[in-house]
Design a protein around this motif. Sequence first.
Motif, PDB file in Angstrom:
ATOM      1  N   GLN A 159       0.826  -1.208   0.000  1.00 41.86           N
ATOM      2  CA  GLN A 159       0.000   0.000   0.000  1.00 41.86           C
ATOM      3  C   GLN A 159       0.859   1.257   0.000  1.00 41.86           C
ATOM      4  OE1 GLN A 159      -2.224  -1.043   3.529  1.00 41.86           O
ATOM      5  NE2 GLN A 159      -4.015  -1.672   2.343  1.00 41.86           N
ATOM      6  N   LEU A 160       1.931   1.252   0.777  1.00 37.15           N
ATOM      7  CA  LEU A 160       2.823   2.413   0.789  1.00 37.15           C
ATOM      8  C   LEU A 160       3.411   2.663  -0.597  1.00 37.15           C
ATOM      9  CD1 LEU A 160       4.282   4.656   2.352  1.00 37.15           C
ATOM     10  CD2 LEU A 160       6.086   2.990   2.878  1.00 37.15           C
ATOM     11  N   ALA A 161       3.769   1.603  -1.302  1.00 37.31           N
ATOM     12  CA  ALA A 161       4.313   1.757  -2.652  1.00 37.31           C
ATOM     13  C   ALA A 161       3.297   2.427  -3.572  1.00 37.31           C
ATOM     14  CB  ALA A 161       4.730   0.396  -3.212  1.00 37.31           C
ATOM     15  N   ARG A 162       2.036   2.074  -3.425  1.00 40.76           N
ATOM     16  CA  ARG A 162       1.003   2.702  -4.257  1.00 40.76           C
ATOM     17  C   ARG A 162       0.784   4.157  -3.872  1.00 40.76           C
ATOM     18  NH1 ARG A 162      -3.430  -2.278  -4.608  1.00 40.76           N
ATOM     19  NH2 ARG A 162      -1.984  -3.788  -5.523  1.00 40.76           N
ATOM     20  N   VAL A 163       0.904   4.455  -2.598  1.00 38.23           N
ATOM     21  CA  VAL A 163       0.801   5.842  -2.150  1.00 38.23           C
ATOM     22  C   VAL A 163       1.890   6.686  -2.804  1.00 38.23           C
ATOM     23  CG1 VAL A 163       1.165   7.372  -0.160  1.00 38.23           C
ATOM     24  CG2 VAL A 163      -0.351   5.390   0.041  1.00 38.23           C
ATOM     25  N   MET A 164       3.112   6.158  -2.826  1.00 39.86           N
ATOM     26  CA  MET A 164       4.229   6.934  -3.351  1.00 39.86           C
ATOM     27  C   MET A 164       4.121   7.181  -4.850  1.00 39.86           C
ATOM     28  SD  MET A 164       5.601   7.652  -0.611  1.00 39.86           S
ATOM     29  CE  MET A 164       6.749   8.742  -1.464  1.00 39.86           C
ATOM     30  N   ALA A 165       3.259   6.444  -5.527  1.00 38.86           N
ATOM     31  CA  ALA A 165       3.039   6.668  -6.961  1.00 38.86           C
ATOM     32  C   ALA A 165       1.935   7.684  -7.212  1.00 38.86           C
ATOM     33  CB  ALA A 165       2.691   5.346  -7.645  1.00 38.86           C
ATOM     34  N   ASP A 166       1.363   8.255  -6.159  1.00 38.52           N
ATOM     35  CA  ASP A 166       0.249   9.200  -6.284  1.00 38.52           C
ATOM     36  C   ASP A 166       0.606  10.476  -5.511  1.00 38.52           C
ATOM     37  OD1 ASP A 166      -2.294  10.574  -5.522  1.00 38.52           O
ATOM     38  OD2 ASP A 166      -3.227   8.894  -6.564  1.00 38.52           O
ATOM     39  N   ASP A 167       0.890  11.554  -6.223  1.00 37.83           N
ATOM     40  CA  ASP A 167       1.339  12.798  -5.589  1.00 37.83           C
ATOM     41  C   ASP A 167       0.320  13.357  -4.610  1.00 37.83           C
ATOM     42  OD1 ASP A 167       3.680  12.650  -7.001  1.00 37.83           O
ATOM     43  OD2 ASP A 167       3.072  14.068  -8.565  1.00 37.83           O
ATOM     44  N   ASP A 168      -0.966  13.244  -4.949  1.00 39.34           N
ATOM     45  CA  ASP A 168      -1.991  13.778  -4.050  1.00 39.34           C
ATOM     46  C   ASP A 168      -2.060  12.985  -2.756  1.00 39.34           C
ATOM     47  OD1 ASP A 168      -4.267  15.615  -3.530  1.00 39.34           O
ATOM     48  OD2 ASP A 168      -5.433  13.767  -3.566  1.00 39.34           O
ATOM     49  N   ALA A 169      -1.898  11.670  -2.853  1.00 34.11           N
ATOM     50  CA  ALA A 169      -1.898  10.843  -1.648  1.00 34.11           C
ATOM     51  C   ALA A 169      -0.695  11.176  -0.771  1.00 34.11           C
ATOM     52  CB  ALA A 169      -1.893   9.360  -2.022  1.00 34.11           C
ATOM     53  N   VAL A 170       0.450  11.369  -1.385  1.00 31.14           N
ATOM     54  CA  VAL A 170       1.638  11.747  -0.620  1.00 31.14           C
ATOM     55  C   VAL A 170       1.396  13.054   0.110  1.00 31.14           C
ATOM     56  CG1 VAL A 170       4.050  12.459  -0.793  1.00 31.14           C
ATOM     57  CG2 VAL A 170       3.238  10.487  -2.106  1.00 31.14           C
TER      58      VAL A 170
END
Length: 395
Positions: A159-170
């Motif tokens: 899940q963290l890896a997917r977060v890091m691929a999304d600027d808004d989530a970061v």
Amino acid sequence: MRSQPGRRVAVLPGGTGPRAVAALLAALPAALDGTGPAVRPTDPALRPPSPVTAPPGVAALVTTSGSTSGTGRLVALDGAGLLASAHATHARLAGPGQWVTCLPVHHVAGLQVLVRSVVAGTRPVVLDTTAGFRAAELAAAVRRLDPGRPGYLSLVPTQLARVMADDDAVAALRGLAAVLVGGARTAAPLLDEARAAGLTVVTTYGMTETGGGCVYDGVPLDGVEVEVDAESRVWLGGPVLARGYLDDEAADRETFQVRDGRRRLRTNDRGELTGGRLTVLGRLDDVVLTGGLNVSAGAVEQALGDLPGLGEAVVVGVPDEHWGAVVTVVATAAPPLEELREHVAARLGRHHAPRALVRVPALPLRGPGKVDRLGAAALARDLLAGADPGTERLP
């Protein structure tokens, strides 16, 4: 540990849905203080379990993922132990706060988010991931947290890896007091990337038998005791320890032992303690016997951790007529096998270098974020035998 009469058990639905979270939240206070039945959240994909009773003082029954043995065990968790874990977590972080829940509540990490919420007197924001985890939906959930309280989130590495691929989530997660990441080893480059982006990431180590994470960023929580013996085996102790297994007396005796007059959990993890900080090196049972020599799959995984271009990966042994078994990397993305071999050989020696590579769309999982090693080994064996286009293998 045998099931003992004394406490009723309420079987509740698990998963990540709002109804499951609400039902467990409603039952938890009485389960924790002993005024109501113990709770047993269960995987909604499985048929209802057989009725059991809980020993006095036990607040929750949780089944382990069985990621290496293939068989989960029913763990009895004391109310006092769950509360000790929650209070120690608050003491280590920024105090009681509000959580986003996105992990299945029938697993200990998801359950603990709700226990911490009960202790904090807050209601978590629910993100239902039944249909899959989406970083954009997580960002929206995080933004629903009360800005006047510390905000928290518990994730698995995928899940963290997917977060890091999304600027808004970061951007959304930057405002959290802490993002706990556990359930499986987190690659060092991913941690570095997240922290460099401004996320307060805290790695956790623990298991169902310790009521979830009990070592944060290598440092034991208050009251938790960590020992590493001459064989590099990690032993854990303290008030967070589970009462034991209800369904496997032999495993209970082997796992929960008394050392120097104190009750301890005998893990299958290898580790080292340096200045009171624990580094987990892999599992004692992850050894691949290849060419007459032992290779630690965990050590190979660690050596591969900083290799550019490598996605989620697990190292397993695949039977081989000549070698006995070959060290095999199963990965969602990877550079060529020869590059993997050179990278590992430079760090561990040529004998540790993998001789096979299997590329897959996703790693098989058993529980949130936990790789099913038996499943990965079987998948690798079948794909290599069929000369799948995504495989590479040395003779």
